[in-house]
Enzyme design. Structure first.
Site, PDB file in Angstrom:
ATOM      1  CE  LYS A  66     -26.341  -2.059  67.742  1.00 26.35           C
ATOM      2  NZ  LYS A  66     -27.678  -1.589  67.302  1.00 26.35           N
ATOM      3  CB  CYS A 124     -28.856   1.672  69.080  1.00 29.57           C
ATOM      4  SG  CYS A 124     -30.660   1.559  69.144  1.00 29.57           S
ATOM      5  CD  GLU A 133     -28.195   3.546  65.401  1.00 29.66           C
ATOM      6  OE1 GLU A 133     -28.022   2.370  65.039  1.00 29.66           O
ATOM      7  OE2 GLU A 133     -29.088   3.893  66.211  1.00 29.66           O
TER       8      GLU A 133
END
Length: 520
Positions: A341, A393, A280
């Protein structure tokens, strides 16, 4: 109501009369659930915890159940999610008293979900102990679902996640983590019910109750041998770089170049690997400013190689009608595609009530806490001939979100930076959650992290390769793309939720004869 002395009124241990002992048991029962997850993995504590909770709550007055639920949640989240203190204190520029206060508010707030579920339980079952016992698994599951949905959700510490290696894990491709949770709590209720029946020497009903509860536990290991998806014959070579960049310098402008150089150096010797993964925000520069870096990577990659990396994205969003930041992941080389995301972490990636909270304390001004949510229904990334569905995540914690978005992909991928949580149990819980998603979908899950645990997880939820935490290391291995869908990918959690709703709707006083909690 008249009292029937021969009717089983429940287990009459002296708990309801000792509120401090009852509170201690509820706190302990919640904490025991933390020990079912990684790194402890005492999965058998799940039904035992449910039994302890029932031991206190079945005899309790309905108006006491909200408090009982809140104490249970306090034990669970106080032991299992207090790792948030590290990100608030060490990396949020917040002094210790304020960090402790914010952590306490976080834990106490999460515990309200259990309190609300137990309050609803009391409203439905009132003083009828039999009804309470039957309703308990459904109420627990609906509380879990609400916690995973409301205010972006906190889909963490679901009891079913503990069974990645437990005997109920074989049910994951059929009913998902919520279905497993439903049976864990039902098993606790069955144990309570069996003890209740045994007290009145009803041995046949006692044996039948325990036998019924054991059937899924015995069937689970057999189901884990079933192949729900078909793996490709040819492996894909894979390499993931774990840079172990200290969180303190992650967004320091003086160290941005060094981070990129670190990952480029780690990738030397791996440029011809089929699939290369950086974690990330491994490129800590918005993509519109990183053109030279992306071109350099493209030039170094082999003809059939793809590098996938986390990178912030900045540009104009037609959906939002404004220029915006996204926490993103993109494919370079033989692959293509970019993913933004969708499930953002409050305060870490966006600040609720931003106009009020910005500037109050350092924690409300964390670096890169102004991301916008990506659009729904995004396509998988392409890497050679493989379709890869990425999750960034926290997103991997949402079971139905992962199952739905994985339908058009053959591989799953998640990148993370668990450096926010230091040497706590948080990153190990996160890894176990990713393993459950692999098991539910029958697909390999590739996990790339900044400081561990970077891993290859196979379609059975088993780790085939992994790296130690807090080391700069490259992971290498082989992965296999999958075809087909598991039953859970097709139905999601709806079968388990439907059972829970059926219990809530149909377990009424007209069906279950009144048996009071007070025994009269």
């Amino acid at each position: 109501m008249s009292h029937n002395p021969d009717a089983p009124q429940g287990l009459t241990f002296p708990l309801s009369g000792n509120r401090w002992l009852a509170a201690l048991i509820l706190l302990a029962a919640g904490a025991f659930q933390t020990f079912t997850f990684s790194p402890f993995e005492y999965w058998w504590l799940g039904p035992f915890s449910a039994f302890l909770i029932l031991l206190v709550t079945i005899p309790a007055a309905p108006e006491k159940l909200f408090q009982a639920g809140w104490l249970t949640g306090l034990g669970l989240f106080g032991s299992g999610a207090s790792w948030v203190y590290i990100s608030i204190s060490e990396y949020g520029n917040t002094n210790v008293p304020v960090a402790v206060l914010l952590t306490a508010i976080f834990v106490a707030g999460l515990a309200l979900f259990h309190g609300l579920a137990f309050w609803f339980w009391g409203k439905l079952a009132r003083e009828n102990r039999v009804r309470r016992l039957i309703l308990f698994p459904g109420i627990w599951l609906l509380g879990d679902w609400l916690r995973g949905w409301l205010l972006t959700g906190f889909p963490w510490l679901y009891l079913g996640t503990a069974h990645t290696d437990g005997p109920l894990g074989g049910w994951a491709p059929l009913v998902g983590v919520h279905g497993i949770t439903l049976w864990i709590t039902a098993t606790g209720a069955a144990i309570y019910g069996a003890c209740w029946l045994a007290r009145y020497r009803n041995w046949g009903a006692t044996a039948a109750t325990l036998a019924l509860a054991l059937i899924p536990w015995l069937a689970g290991p057999q189901l884990k041998q079933v192949e729900w998806t078909r793996l490709s014959d040819e492996p894909t070579s894979f390499a993931a770089m774990q840079g172990n960049i200290p969180q303190q310098i992650k967004w320091d402008p003086d160290f941005l170049r060094d981070q990129i150089v670190t990952y480029l150096g780690m990738t030397d010797g791996q440029w011809n690997t089929d699939l290369i993964l950086w974690p990330e925000t491994a490129i800590p520069i918005p993509h519109d400013q990183a053109g030279q870096i992306i071109d350099h990577i493209s030039d170094r990659l082999g003809d059939n190689s793809t590098l996938i990396t986390g990178i912030p994205w900045y540009g104009f969003s037609e959906r939002l009608e404004d220029f915006t930041f996204h926490n993103s992941i993109m494919a370079i080389g033989e692959g293509e595609g970019i993913y933004h995301k969708q499930k953002l972490v409050p305060f870490g990636e966006y600040v609720p009530l931003e106009g009020l909270l910005r500037g109050l304390i350092g924690f409300f001004d964390l670096p890169m806490s102004s991301f916008s949510r990506g659009p729904e229904y995004q396509s998988p990334l392409q890497a050679g001939g493989a379709k890869i569905m990425p999750f960034i995540c926290y997103e991997v914690a949402y079971p139905d979100f992962v199952a739905f978005n994985s339908r058009q992909s053959g591989l799953l991928l998640t990148i993370s930076n668990d450096g926010w949580f230091g040497a706590s149990i948080g990153p190990l819980q996160h890894l176990q959650i990713a393993r459950m998603r692999a098991l539910e979908t029958g697909r390999y899950m590739l996990r790339g992290t900044n400081n561990g645990v970077t891993a290859i997880i196979n379609h059975k939820g088993k780790i085939t390769e992994s790296t130690p935490q807090f080391e700069r290391v490259t992971l290498r291995g082989e992965v296999y793309s999958a075809e087909g869908m598991t039953p859970f990918m097709q139905t999601g959690s709806w079968p388990a939720l439907t059972i829970a709703l059926i219990l809530v709707v149909f377990v009424r006083e007209r069906i279950i004869p009144p048996v009071s909690a007070s025994g009269s």
